[in-house]
Design a protein around this motif. Structure first.
Motif, short mmCIF file in Angstrom:
data_model
loop_
_atom_site.label_atom_id
_atom_site.label_comp_id
_atom_site.label_asym_id
_atom_site.label_seq_id
_atom_site.Cartn_x
_atom_site.Cartn_y
_atom_site.Cartn_z
N ILE A 304 0.83 -1.21 0.00
CA ILE A 304 0.00 0.00 0.00
C ILE A 304 0.86 1.26 0.00
N GLY A 305 2.16 1.07 -0.29
CA GLY A 305 3.05 2.22 -0.27
C GLY A 305 3.36 2.71 1.12
N ALA A 306 3.29 1.81 2.10
CA ALA A 306 3.51 2.19 3.50
C ALA A 306 4.96 2.59 3.74
N GLU A 307 5.15 3.65 4.53
CA GLU A 307 6.49 4.11 4.85
C GLU A 307 6.72 4.25 6.35
N THR A 308 5.79 4.85 7.06
CA THR A 308 5.97 5.05 8.50
C THR A 308 5.66 3.77 9.26
N PRO A 309 6.14 3.64 10.50
CA PRO A 309 5.81 2.45 11.29
C PRO A 309 4.30 2.20 11.41
N ALA A 310 3.54 3.27 11.57
CA ALA A 310 2.09 3.12 11.69
C ALA A 310 1.49 2.59 10.39
N GLU A 311 1.96 3.10 9.25
CA GLU A 311 1.45 2.62 7.96
C GLU A 311 1.85 1.18 7.71
N ILE A 312 3.08 0.84 8.05
CA ILE A 312 3.54 -0.54 7.88
C ILE A 312 2.71 -1.48 8.75
#
Length: 330
Positions: A304-312
């Motif tokens: 999903i294009g996650a970058e930050t720890p929360a997004e990951i």
């Protein structure tokens, strides 16, 4: 479900009559499938949802009637073209909803709630059974119940047994999510997984990260040596594993052990380049089979294009939810 039973117990002890509203079957495009529940009191919905919208609104009204009449009942929503327009739906379907009347201070229901909490705490596979033909009587069972054993599946469903119409739903599963590494991603991941019904155990070899204060939603936080996982944890085929230690060496030594336990899911954080190097070591130095190595999901999480720890963390949680749903369907 655990929280709903806790709330139900507290309200009943406080002298409040309640109705547990349960979708017991559905077909077509209904808001929620079998297993959706909500708890309703005199003032309306207390917790849970059966999908929102007009169906839930009408169900709240029926629940209030059940409270007045003090009697359980079922209701079928058949969403024909006319019903669709009346209910505000965009396409047709049907759902069967049962309204369990729960009287204040009901000793049997209170005992059920207490027993359910014990089983949640122990992580014991448990099913909640509703006798729809017997006034909605609720009781708990497990795999020791030989008569019901063929019906104790992961999917909630209705079943006929000895002339009775039963609704059976698994409310406690024995599997846990074992998170190896208590860093930033783990700290974001555990509360998300806990919120959607996964029971989490975190392990780290650093005291500052194996800290319960960092993981209040975790069932257990373990400080231990990654080289001796079996001294601290017991991982089985019902369990999920997320590997996110502080480096390649830790990830490798953890995988070398957990893959021999054959968890239902093993995901490892990191790049494909890193994964290729770790895979080579696991095969050549630890003798792991191709089958075991192919069971590893890496990079962990959906794309999903996650970058930050929360997004990951969100991407990982979504992948585990999808994996759990697929296992339930199977």
């Amino acid at each position: 479900m655990r929280q709903m039973l806790q709330i139900m117990k507290a309200r009943l002890l406080a002298g409040e009559d309640l109705v547990m509203v349960t979708v017991t079957a559905s077909s077509g495009a209904t808001p929620r499938g079998a297993g959706a529940r909500m708890l309703v009191g005199k003032a309306g919905r207390i917790c849970g949802t059966i999908g929102g919208g007009a169906v839930e609104y009408r169900s709240e009204g029926i629940a209030k009637t059940v409270l007045e009449e003090k009697s359980s009942r079922g209701h079928d929503f058949t969403l024909t073209r006319e019903d669709v327009q009346n209910l505000g739906m965009i396409c047709g379907g049907a759902c069967n909803v049962f309204f369990h009347y729960l009287s204040a201070g009901d000793k049997d229901v209170l005992a059920l709630a207490e027993e359910a909490e014990t089983r949640f705490a122990r992580g014991e596979d448990t099913w909640l059974v509703s006798d729809l033909s017997g006034g909605g009587r609720l009781y708990l069972t497990d795999k020791s119940d030989t008569a019901l054993l063929p019906h104790l599946t992961r999917q909630p469903h209705r079943a006929q047994l000895q002339g009775k119409e039963l609704y059976i739903e698994q409310i406690v599963t024995g599997g846990r999510v074992y998170v190896f590494g208590g860093g930033h991603v783990a700290q974001e991941l555990v509360p998300v997984l806990s919120h959607v019904g996964f029971r989490c155990v975190v392990m780290d070899d650093r005291p500052e990260f194996a800290d319960k204060a960092l993981f209040p939603a975790a069932e257990q936080v373990v400080l231990g040596d990654f080289r001796r996982i079996s001294d601290f944890l017991s991982i089985g085929s019902e369990d999920y594993v997320c590997v996110m230690t502080r480096g390649h060496a830790g990830d490798t030594i953890v995988q070398a052990q957990v893959l021999r336990c054959r968890p239902c899911y093993c995901g490892v954080i990191g790049s494909r380049h890193k994964a290729a190097g770790v895979r080579k070591v696991l095969k050549e130095e630890y003798g792991l089979s191709e089958e075991a190595l192919n069971s590893v999901t890496t990079p962990i999480g959906i794309s999903i294009g996650a970058e930050t720890p929360a997004e990951i963390a969100i991407s990982i949680a979504a992948q585990l939810i999808a994996h759990r749903a697929e296992r339930n369907r199977r």
